[in-house]
Design an enzyme around this catalytic site. Structure first.
Site, PDB file in Angstrom:
ATOM      1  N   CYS A   1     -34.122  34.811  20.012  1.00  0.00           N
ATOM      2  CA  CYS A   1     -34.588  33.668  19.220  1.00  0.00           C
ATOM      3  C   CYS A   1     -35.990  33.891  18.642  1.00  0.00           C
ATOM      4  O   CYS A   1     -36.136  34.659  17.707  1.00  0.00           O
ATOM      5  CB  CYS A   1     -34.476  32.389  20.040  1.00  0.00           C
TER       6      CYS A   1
ATOM      7  N   HIS B   1     -28.730  32.186  21.915  1.00  0.00           N
ATOM      8  CA  HIS B   1     -29.050  32.264  23.340  1.00  0.00           C
ATOM      9  C   HIS B   1     -27.889  32.816  24.157  1.00  0.00           C
ATOM     10  O   HIS B   1     -26.987  32.063  24.539  1.00  0.00           O
ATOM     11  CB  HIS B   1     -29.462  30.880  23.852  1.00  0.00           C
TER      12      HIS B   1
ATOM     13  N   GLU C   1     -27.817  33.579  27.146  1.00  0.00           N
ATOM     14  CA  GLU C   1     -27.792  32.993  28.498  1.00  0.00           C
ATOM     15  C   GLU C   1     -27.196  31.585  28.478  1.00  0.00           C
ATOM     16  O   GLU C   1     -26.966  30.992  29.533  1.00  0.00           O
ATOM     17  CB  GLU C   1     -29.204  32.961  29.083  1.00  0.00           C
TER      18      GLU C   1
HETATM   19  N1  LIG Z   1     -35.335  28.906  20.627  1.00  0.00           N
HETATM   20  C1  LIG Z   1     -36.290  29.515  19.990  1.00  0.00           C
HETATM   21  O1  LIG Z   1     -36.829  30.543  20.383  1.00  0.00           O
HETATM   22  C2  LIG Z   1     -36.784  28.856  18.738  1.00  0.00           C
HETATM   23  C3  LIG Z   1     -37.363  29.843  17.746  1.00  0.00           C
HETATM   24  C4  LIG Z   1     -38.251  29.212  16.691  1.00  0.00           C
HETATM   25  N2  LIG Z   1     -39.238  28.480  17.331  1.00  0.00           N
HETATM   26  C5  LIG Z   1     -37.420  28.363  15.758  1.00  0.00           C
HETATM   27  O2  LIG Z   1     -37.427  27.144  15.825  1.00  0.00           O
HETATM   28  O3  LIG Z   1     -36.743  28.950  14.942  1.00  0.00           O
END
Ligand SMILES: NC(=O)CC[C@H](N)C(=O)O
Length: 415
Positions: free
Chosen positions: A308, A392, A394
């Protein structure tokens, strides 16, 4: 104002007789907090406003903390897992609106925390469950939010707000229980705040390195490919890391050192890790150039994996750009195609930014795309030992399609 709590609690024994197998369990059937005295009504009236930057005003009922709070409103389409969502540090600076209309029914337990704190700005829901019933439940959602000083609202038209966000894109909002503030004041507050360009990871990262050893508990383990302990030493950069990322790495046998977002690359390399993980984290990846520099200093020297925010920082470190999406992806039901295998994974996602693959240098492969909008969901750059995912693996909450040990193997053995 005086507040009284009317609470009626029956045991299962009362309901089903002594043959019930769980006679010790209690089901709280009805618990309503309301104002009392002076002819006041025994139900709660609207006492909160959500004012969006487009000028719309949404009356609601408050629970959890009271006050005035500004943030970006995003909608999350997960059907379950509100506790994991509340404790995901990547929601810092945001109000999470749950599209599932009924929230709070399983209460809060001590096992499902994704971090030690709630960093989000507030929770917006349609209907707050008047009862909690779950074998792990330790407290109800309202009390939990109040303890953690997080504002919540219910009895608000979450479908209408979601449609507005889908049409107009993410909006800044101000949530307030303060009657002394005018609508115009709250509107001005929402217009004068922005989430773009703010470093939010420094507020959620750990302050010093530590070792992580907890694995996924046996009763929740779903993978048969658990490795022996300490197979790989992974240094995990904490940009707001979710505990379940660490638990999954530990379950796959990794020895894990978690380091703060500002930890120098040279110190990481001195630890001679088998791999480095760049974690998820809140906010705008363009607002944290120091983290991009750290990533630049590490890639090519050891295998790395980004999740992410980590994926976005890797995209920037490779010379690519990130952009803000219209309303992002937040939920446990996002279809992703693995372009190498053709396999589709139903994934858990939470992001508002994405990497623009057209800006990446030659040799970087887009390995996954989000099937809802074809945005980039995964990258690989074998020449520099990089793999990353926008979503994600996980889960927590979400389906487990993306959880497998292959990526660790790919990261550490093939490259
Ligand atoms: N879950 C995250 O790592 C979010 C990544 C980043 N902050 C976004 O909103 O795109």
């Amino acid at each position: 104002m005086a507040t009284k709590t009317f609470s009626f609690t029956l045991s299962l024994n009362d309901l089903f007789g002594s043959k019930s197998p769980q006679t010790a369990s209690k089901v709280s059937l009805f618990s309503v907090k309301c104002s009392a005295g002076n002819g006041e009504r025994p139900w709660k009236n609207s006492d909160a406003r959500l004012v969006l930057e487009d000028g719309s005003i949404w009356k609601a009922k408050s629970f959890g903390a009271s006050g005035t709070q500004v943030g970006e409103v995003v909608f999350n389409t997960s059907l379950t897992g509100y506790q994991e969502i509340l404790t995901d540090p990547s929601y810092a600076g945001q109000f999470v609106l749950m599209t599932n209309p009924h929230i709070g029914n399983t209460g809060i337990n001590f096992d499902d925390e994704e971090s030690a704190q709630c960093f989000l700005s507030g929770l917006v829901i349609r209907s707050l469950s008047i009862s909690t019933s779950n074998w792990r439940c330790e407290k109800d959602l309202g009390d939990y939010l109040a303890e953690r000083n997080v504002m919540g609202i219910y009895d608000v038209d979450t479908r209408a707000i979601t449609r507005r966000l889908r049409e107009d894109g993410s909006l800044i909002g101000v949530l307030s229980t303060d009657n002394s503030k005018t609508d115009e004041e709250l509107l001005q507050m929402s217009k004068s705040w922005d989430i773009v360009g703010i470093d939010l990871i420094s507020g959620v990262s750990c302050k010093s390195p530590f070792e992580w050893v907890d694995r996924t508990k046996d009763e929740w383990e779903f993978s048969s490919s658990e490795g022996p302990r300490d197979t790989f030493h992974v240094v995990a950069y904490d940009f707001g890391i979710k505990h379940n990322i660490l638990r999954r790495l530990a379950s796959y046998g990794c020895k894990i050192t978690v380091v703060p977002s500002t930890w120098p690359a040279s110190e990481t390399l001195k630890l001679n890790p088998d791999g480095v993980l760049f974690s998820n984290g809140p906010g705008d990846p363009s607002a944290v150039p120091y983290a991009v520099e750290t990533v630049k200093d590490i890639i090519g020297k050891v295998p790395v994996f980004g999740i992410c925010m980590g994926h976005q920082l890797l995209g920037q470190a490779l010379g690519g750009t990130t952009y803000k999406m219209k309303f992002g992806h937040h939920g446990g039901n996002h279809p992703v195609r693995n372009l190498r295998t053709g396999r589709v994974e139903i994934s858990s996602q939470n992001h508002n930014y994405a990497v623009d693959p057209a800006t990446l240098p030659e040799g970087v492969e887009v390995t996954h795309i989000n099937l809802n909008d074809s945005s980039c969901a995964g990258l690989a750059f074998p020449a520099r030992k990089i793999v990353s995912l926008q979503y994600h693996p996980e889960a927590s909450p979400g389906p487990h399609d993306s959880d497998n040990g292959e990526r660790l193997q790919t990261c550490s053995t093939v490259y």
